[in-house]
Design a protein around this motif. Structure first.
Motif, mmCIF file in Angstrom:
data_model
loop_
_atom_site.group_PDB
_atom_site.id
_atom_site.type_symbol
_atom_site.label_atom_id
_atom_site.label_comp_id
_atom_site.label_asym_id
_atom_site.label_seq_id
_atom_site.Cartn_x
_atom_site.Cartn_y
_atom_site.Cartn_z
ATOM 1 N N SER A 35 -3.032 4.026 2.517
ATOM 2 C CA SER A 35 -4.323 3.847 1.428
ATOM 3 C C SER A 35 -4.519 2.399 1.495
ATOM 4 O O SER A 35 -4.047 1.545 1.744
ATOM 5 N N ARG A 36 -6.105 2.327 0.918
ATOM 6 C CA ARG A 36 -6.341 0.944 0.689
ATOM 7 C C ARG A 36 -5.657 0.489 -0.532
ATOM 8 O O ARG A 36 -5.691 -0.744 -0.838
ATOM 9 N N TYR A 37 -4.907 1.376 -1.566
ATOM 10 C CA TYR A 37 -4.667 0.902 -2.610
ATOM 11 C C TYR A 37 -3.027 1.377 -2.888
ATOM 12 O O TYR A 37 -2.462 1.796 -1.674
ATOM 13 N N ASP A 38 -2.444 1.044 -3.842
ATOM 14 C CA ASP A 38 -0.859 1.427 -4.027
ATOM 15 C C ASP A 38 -0.904 2.854 -5.006
ATOM 16 O O ASP A 38 -0.158 3.054 -5.485
ATOM 17 N N THR A 57 4.936 4.912 -2.797
ATOM 18 C CA THR A 57 4.114 3.620 -3.150
ATOM 19 C C THR A 57 4.965 2.703 -2.450
ATOM 20 O O THR A 57 5.821 2.419 -1.928
ATOM 21 N N TYR A 60 0.835 -0.927 -0.109
ATOM 22 C CA TYR A 60 -0.042 0.053 -0.067
ATOM 23 C C TYR A 60 0.999 1.191 -0.008
ATOM 24 O O TYR A 60 1.866 1.251 0.509
#
Length: 118
Positions: free
Chosen positions: A98-101, A51, A31
């Motif tokens: 974050s829930r994402y990258d 990232t 993440y």
């Protein structure tokens, strides 16, 4: 996930500090993680993001060239090296996950106060 930031303090203009943010309850490996700050009477400001594999790092214009973000996935820890500090860097600094990258602020940690003053 729980995020705990520490390393803030009082420093003179031109000085340096290194903030750390330790995560527990979930891995940070995949993440993007970020630093935000908020000064009294001002809006929250995104400072820097990184990232998952440290391939991409973002910096706000106000800190570019002075701050360096890094991460140690083995330690589940995020860092912010702050050099050439200015009075306008005074704020409470927060780390977010974050829930994402991609940079986001889905999960927030506690803040750590940074005060730059002579």
């Amino acid at each position: 996930v729980q995020l705990q930031a520490f390393g803030g303090g009082l420093v003179q203009p031109g000085g340096s500090l290194r903030l750390s943010c330790v995560a527990s309850g979930d891995s940070l490996d995949f993440y993007a993680i970020s630093w935000f700050r908020q000064a009294p009477g001002k809006e929250r400001e995104g400072v820097s993001s990184i990232t998952s594999n440290s391939g991409i790092r973002y910096y706000s214009d106000s800190v570019k060239g002075r701050f360096t973000i890094s991460r140690d996935n083995a330690k589940n820890t995020l860092y912010l090296q702050m050099n050439s500090l200015k009075s306008e860097d005074t704020a409470v600094y927060y780390c977010t996950k974050s829930r994402y990258d991609v940079p986001g602020m889905d999960y927030w940690g506690n803040g750590t106060q940074v005060t730059v003053s002579s």
